[in-house]
Design an enzyme around this catalytic site. Structure first.
Site, PDB file in Angstrom:
ATOM      1  CE  LYS A  36      -0.288   0.201   5.017  1.00  0.00           C
ATOM      2  NZ  LYS A  36      -1.061   0.491   6.191  1.00  0.00           N
ATOM      3  CB  SER A  39      -6.669   3.516  -2.568  1.00  0.00           C
ATOM      4  OG  SER A  39      -5.977   4.697  -2.230  1.00  0.00           O
ATOM      5  CE1 TYR A  43      -2.024   0.547  -2.656  1.00  0.00           C
ATOM      6  CE2 TYR A  43      -2.543   2.888  -2.817  1.00  0.00           C
ATOM      7  CZ  TYR A  43      -2.809   1.637  -2.306  1.00  0.00           C
ATOM      8  OH  TYR A  43      -3.876   1.458  -1.458  1.00  0.00           O
ATOM      9  CE  LYS A  82      -5.272  -1.120  -3.179  1.00  0.00           C
ATOM     10  NZ  LYS A  82      -5.678  -2.366  -2.543  1.00  0.00           N
ATOM     11  CE1 TYR A 118     -11.796   0.472   2.422  1.00  0.00           C
ATOM     12  CE2 TYR A 118      -9.464   0.079   2.746  1.00  0.00           C
ATOM     13  CZ  TYR A 118     -10.745  -0.400   2.640  1.00  0.00           C
ATOM     14  OH  TYR A 118     -10.971  -1.743   2.754  1.00  0.00           O
ATOM     15  CG  PHE A 119     -10.886   9.721   0.865  1.00  0.00           C
ATOM     16  CD1 PHE A 119     -11.853   8.887   0.281  1.00  0.00           C
ATOM     17  CD2 PHE A 119     -10.460  10.816   0.137  1.00  0.00           C
ATOM     18  CE1 PHE A 119     -12.366   9.147  -0.995  1.00  0.00           C
ATOM     19  CE2 PHE A 119     -10.976  11.097  -1.132  1.00  0.00           C
ATOM     20  CZ  PHE A 119     -11.924  10.260  -1.700  1.00  0.00           C
TER      21      PHE A 119
HETATM   22  P1  NAD Z   1      -1.735  -3.507   5.887  1.00  0.00           P
HETATM   23  O1  NAD Z   1      -0.423  -3.596   5.193  1.00  0.00           O
HETATM   24  O2  NAD Z   1      -1.738  -3.222   7.334  1.00  0.00           O
HETATM   25  O3  NAD Z   1      -2.586  -4.830   5.626  1.00  0.00           O
HETATM   26  C1  NAD Z   1      -2.461  -5.577   4.451  1.00  0.00           C
HETATM   27  C2  NAD Z   1      -2.213  -7.022   4.856  1.00  0.00           C
HETATM   28  O4  NAD Z   1      -2.072  -7.824   3.676  1.00  0.00           O
HETATM   29  C3  NAD Z   1      -0.927  -7.199   5.657  1.00  0.00           C
HETATM   30  O5  NAD Z   1      -1.240  -7.855   6.862  1.00  0.00           O
HETATM   31  C4  NAD Z   1      -0.049  -8.059   4.764  1.00  0.00           C
HETATM   32  O6  NAD Z   1       0.761  -8.946   5.515  1.00  0.00           O
HETATM   33  C5  NAD Z   1      -1.063  -8.776   3.913  1.00  0.00           C
HETATM   34  N1  NAD Z   1      -0.584  -9.203   2.594  1.00  0.00           N
HETATM   35  C6  NAD Z   1       0.067  -8.461   1.667  1.00  0.00           C
HETATM   36  N2  NAD Z   1       0.307  -9.202   0.585  1.00  0.00           N
HETATM   37  C7  NAD Z   1      -0.212 -10.422   0.805  1.00  0.00           C
HETATM   38  C8  NAD Z   1      -0.277 -11.630   0.040  1.00  0.00           C
HETATM   39  N3  NAD Z   1       0.246 -11.726  -1.169  1.00  0.00           N
HETATM   40  N4  NAD Z   1      -0.869 -12.717   0.576  1.00  0.00           N
HETATM   41  C9  NAD Z   1      -1.405 -12.636   1.835  1.00  0.00           C
HETATM   42  N5  NAD Z   1      -1.371 -11.543   2.600  1.00  0.00           N
HETATM   43  C10 NAD Z   1      -0.773 -10.437   2.081  1.00  0.00           C
HETATM   44  O7  NAD Z   1      -2.595  -2.414   5.095  1.00  0.00           O
HETATM   45  P2  NAD Z   1      -3.956  -1.724   5.491  1.00  0.00           P
HETATM   46  O8  NAD Z   1      -3.672  -0.312   5.812  1.00  0.00           O
HETATM   47  O9  NAD Z   1      -4.699  -2.549   6.437  1.00  0.00           O
HETATM   48  O10 NAD Z   1      -4.657  -1.721   4.070  1.00  0.00           O
HETATM   49  C11 NAD Z   1      -5.561  -2.744   3.694  1.00  0.00           C
HETATM   50  C12 NAD Z   1      -5.990  -2.494   2.257  1.00  0.00           C
HETATM   51  O11 NAD Z   1      -6.565  -1.203   2.151  1.00  0.00           O
HETATM   52  C13 NAD Z   1      -4.847  -2.535   1.259  1.00  0.00           C
HETATM   53  O12 NAD Z   1      -5.306  -3.176   0.096  1.00  0.00           O
HETATM   54  C14 NAD Z   1      -4.566  -1.077   0.980  1.00  0.00           C
HETATM   55  O13 NAD Z   1      -4.040  -0.887  -0.307  1.00  0.00           O
HETATM   56  C15 NAD Z   1      -5.942  -0.480   1.118  1.00  0.00           C
HETATM   57  N6  NAD Z   1      -5.892   0.937   1.496  1.00  0.00           N
HETATM   58  C16 NAD Z   1      -5.164   1.314   2.581  1.00  0.00           C
HETATM   59  C17 NAD Z   1      -5.081   2.666   2.903  1.00  0.00           C
HETATM   60  C18 NAD Z   1      -4.211   3.116   4.046  1.00  0.00           C
HETATM   61  O14 NAD Z   1      -3.735   4.254   4.007  1.00  0.00           O
HETATM   62  N7  NAD Z   1      -3.982   2.295   5.068  1.00  0.00           N
HETATM   63  C19 NAD Z   1      -5.787   3.618   2.152  1.00  0.00           C
HETATM   64  C20 NAD Z   1      -6.549   3.183   1.062  1.00  0.00           C
HETATM   65  C21 NAD Z   1      -6.600   1.834   0.741  1.00  0.00           C
HETATM   66  C1  WQD Z   2      -0.698  12.795   4.476  1.00  0.00           C
HETATM   67  C2  WQD Z   2      -0.137  14.186   4.481  1.00  0.00           C
HETATM   68  C3  WQD Z   2       2.038  14.398   3.450  1.00  0.00           C
HETATM   69  C4  WQD Z   2       4.242  12.028   6.352  1.00  0.00           C
HETATM   70  C5  WQD Z   2      -1.165   7.828   1.163  1.00  0.00           C
HETATM   71  C6  WQD Z   2      -1.237   7.073  -0.128  1.00  0.00           C
HETATM   72  C7  WQD Z   2      -2.669   6.855  -0.495  1.00  0.00           C
HETATM   73  C8  WQD Z   2      -3.440   6.186   0.649  1.00  0.00           C
HETATM   74  C9  WQD Z   2      -3.275   6.926   1.933  1.00  0.00           C
HETATM   75  C10 WQD Z   2      -3.374   3.836   0.376  1.00  0.00           C
HETATM   76  C11 WQD Z   2       0.553  14.555   3.162  1.00  0.00           C
HETATM   77  C12 WQD Z   2       2.107  14.728   4.920  1.00  0.00           C
HETATM   78  C13 WQD Z   2       3.231  12.696   5.679  1.00  0.00           C
HETATM   79  C14 WQD Z   2       5.262  12.797   6.982  1.00  0.00           C
HETATM   80  C15 WQD Z   2       4.183  14.817   6.234  1.00  0.00           C
HETATM   81  N1  WQD Z   2      -2.952   4.884   0.920  1.00  0.00           N
HETATM   82  N2  WQD Z   2       3.212  14.056   5.624  1.00  0.00           N
HETATM   83  N3  WQD Z   2       5.186  14.151   6.902  1.00  0.00           N
HETATM   84  O1  WQD Z   2      -0.035  10.815   0.944  1.00  0.00           O
HETATM   85  O2  WQD Z   2      -2.443  11.357   1.500  1.00  0.00           O
HETATM   86  O3  WQD Z   2      -1.823   9.069   0.977  1.00  0.00           O
HETATM   87  O4  WQD Z   2      -1.882   7.106   2.175  1.00  0.00           O
HETATM   88  O5  WQD Z   2      -4.208   3.726  -0.459  1.00  0.00           O
HETATM   89  O6  WQD Z   2      -2.658   6.073  -1.632  1.00  0.00           O
HETATM   90  O7  WQD Z   2      -0.585   7.825  -1.138  1.00  0.00           O
HETATM   91  O8  WQD Z   2      -1.081  10.042   3.126  1.00  0.00           O
HETATM   92  O9  WQD Z   2      -0.313   9.891   5.434  1.00  0.00           O
HETATM   93  O10 WQD Z   2       1.393   9.725   3.568  1.00  0.00           O
HETATM   94  O11 WQD Z   2       0.309  11.905   4.027  1.00  0.00           O
HETATM   95  O12 WQD Z   2       4.160  16.024   6.165  1.00  0.00           O
HETATM   96  O13 WQD Z   2       6.208  12.251   7.566  1.00  0.00           O
HETATM   97  O14 WQD Z   2       0.896  14.271   5.479  1.00  0.00           O
HETATM   98  O15 WQD Z   2       2.848  15.251   2.713  1.00  0.00           O
HETATM   99  O16 WQD Z   2       0.292  15.898   2.932  1.00  0.00           O
HETATM  100  P1  WQD Z   2      -1.304  10.424   1.576  1.00  0.00           P
HETATM  101  P2  WQD Z   2       0.124  10.310   4.089  1.00  0.00           P
END
Ligand code: NAD
Ligand code: WQD
Length: 349
Positions: free
Chosen positions: A97, A137, A161, A165, A189-190
């Site tokens: 992610k 995402s 990434y 998605k 998700y945001f």
């Molecule tokens: P996370 O990394 O904590 O959880 C993902 C889990 O998937 C991990 O436990 C990892 O071990 C497991 N994993 C990865 N590859 C795998 C594979 N090939 N087989 C089995 N397990 C595997 O991430 P999260 O924050 O919980 O995110 C969950 C989902 O939500 C992800 O798909 C991520 O892209 C999406 N997402 C996350 C965010 C965020 O900022 N956290 C934002 C938007 C979308």
């Molecule tokens: C938030 C703000 C940074 C770290 C990312 C992925 C997105 C989604 C969510 C999965 C930004 C600032 C951050 C630091 C900082 N993930 N920042 N100092 O960039 O909105 O999104 O996570 O789907 O795809 O790109 O989130 O938490 O990295 O940053 O100033 O050490 O905080 O510049 O403005 P972002 P973030």
């Protein structure tokens, strides 16, 4: 409406397979699923999580479930899981992610995210399980032409990434078009933040966090000296970037709402999960300082490549169709993130 899915070939079941259930959002969703009386099975290869989170889910809920430490790309392992359980639907969290890492290592992301999804969908097809909630995402929107961002905005990811998605979303759409018995809810998700109020589960990224909130909690607990604020010259209220931070418990509730939606409205639907409110980096630092009762040392540095100035959701569609609305605000997210981090200074480790 029955509480279980009825699958067109006559097979019924109540077990939800959760991929990536040991991870941050997955673990919180497992708690909500178990509390709602669902049976679950979890698969996670623990590449970005720890086995402790599985134990903590059981501790919070007092419920047991089967955990498979397997990789989704292992088709034989998936087959064994589908044969051993009466699975009615899947919530697919597993994947990499970190958007910035994906720019440097695109193949790592295409391999894990795309191959895992295709492997999972093949196993589902083989076993006639055609209900899936997918973790997408806000990254699929790239740089929005305006805010708040609605689901019908152009999809122009700016990182590999985000592209993974969008590609998976397209695969799901193609599948649904080829066979309308496939039912999909895509959740975009945001910015997830916060932790379970117990402080037993929370965000524990392996390595140095790239996301803002886990970095701030790392500073607060003394793991890092100070936060670097990436840029203060953006066209925003205080010059720092604005994001839509959403409590992970609200996100988890969104998955329950998505499962309920799948049962009643078969087809293909997409929802933003955000609060609709944007906060700047400086506002997050301020809210966290208040929650933790301590100053967060920071320095303003240059911009981070690929950052979008302002990004927040229009969550209207989820409100109307999923009957879901985020309940917890930024102060609560900061309190819960801090509660988790101070009780677990080294995370699950
Ligand atoms: P996370 O990394 O904590 O959880 C993902 C889990 O998937 C991990 O436990 C990892 O071990 C497991 N994993 C990865 N590859 C795998 C594979 N090939 N087989 C089995 N397990 C595997 O991430 P999260 O924050 O919980 O995110 C969950 C989902 O939500 C992800 O798909 C991520 O892209 C999406 N997402 C996350 C965010 C965020 O900022 N956290 C934002 C938007 C979308
Ligand atoms: C938030 C703000 C940074 C770290 C990312 C992925 C997105 C989604 C969510 C999965 C930004 C600032 C951050 C630091 C900082 N993930 N920042 N100092 O960039 O909105 O999104 O996570 O789907 O795809 O790109 O989130 O938490 O990295 O940053 O100033 O050490 O905080 O510049 O403005 P972002 P973030």
């Amino acid at each position: 409406m029955a509480d279980n899915f009825c699958i067109p070939n006559g097979k019924t079941g109540q077990t939800v397979l959760v991929t990536g259930g040991a991870g941050y959002i997955g673990s919180h969703t497992c708690v909500k699923l178990l509390e709602a009386g669902k049976e679950i099975v979890v698969i996670d290869n623990l590449s970005n999580s720890r086995r402790n989170s599985i134990e903590r889910i059981k501790e919070i809920t007092g419920k047991d479930f089967t955990f498979y430490c397997d990789d989704l790309r292992d088709r034989a392992a998936l087959r064994r899981i589908f044969r051993s359980h009466s699975i009615s639907g899947v919530i697919h969290f597993a994947g990499w992610k970190a958007a910035d890492e994906s720019v440097a290592l695109p193949l790592k992301y295409y391999d894990n995210n795309i191959v895992s999804a295709v492997s999972l969908l093949n196993a589902m097809a083989e076993h006639q399980v055609k209900n899936l909630v997918f973790s997408s995402s806000a990254a699929v929107y790239g740089i929005p032409h305006k805010v708040p961002i609605a689901e019908d905005f152009p999809l122009q990811p700016i990182s590999p990434y985000g592209s993974t998605k969008l590609m998976i979303e397209n695969i799901l759409q193609d599948l649904h078009q080829a066979d309308p018995y496939w039912n999909f809810v895509i959740l975009r998700y945001f910015n997830p933040a916060g932790a379970h109020p117990s402080g037993l589960i929370g965000e524990d990224p392996i390595g140095i966090p790239s996301n803002l909130v886990p970095y701030i909690t790392g500073v607060a607990v003394g793991r890092f000296e100070k936060l670097r604020v990436y840029g203060s010259d953006y066209p925003t209220k205080d010059g720092t970037c604005v994001r839509d931070y959403i409590h992970v418990d609200d996100l988890a509730e969104g998955h329950l709402a998505a499962l309920a939606h799948l049962e009643k409205n078969r087809g293909f639907s997409v929802f933003n999960l955000g609060t609709g409110i944007g906060y700047s980096v400086m506002e997050v630092i301020g809210a966290f300082s208040k929650a933790a009762g301590k100053e967060i040392p920071y320095e303003i540095t240059g911009r981070r490549a690929g950052d979008i100035p302002v990004c927040y959701a229009n969550p209207y569609k989820a409100g109307i169709e999923l009957l879901w609305k985020a309940q917890k605000g930024l102060d609560q997210m900061c309190r819960d993130s801090w509660n988790w981090q101070k009780k677990n200074p080294a995370g699950y480790g």
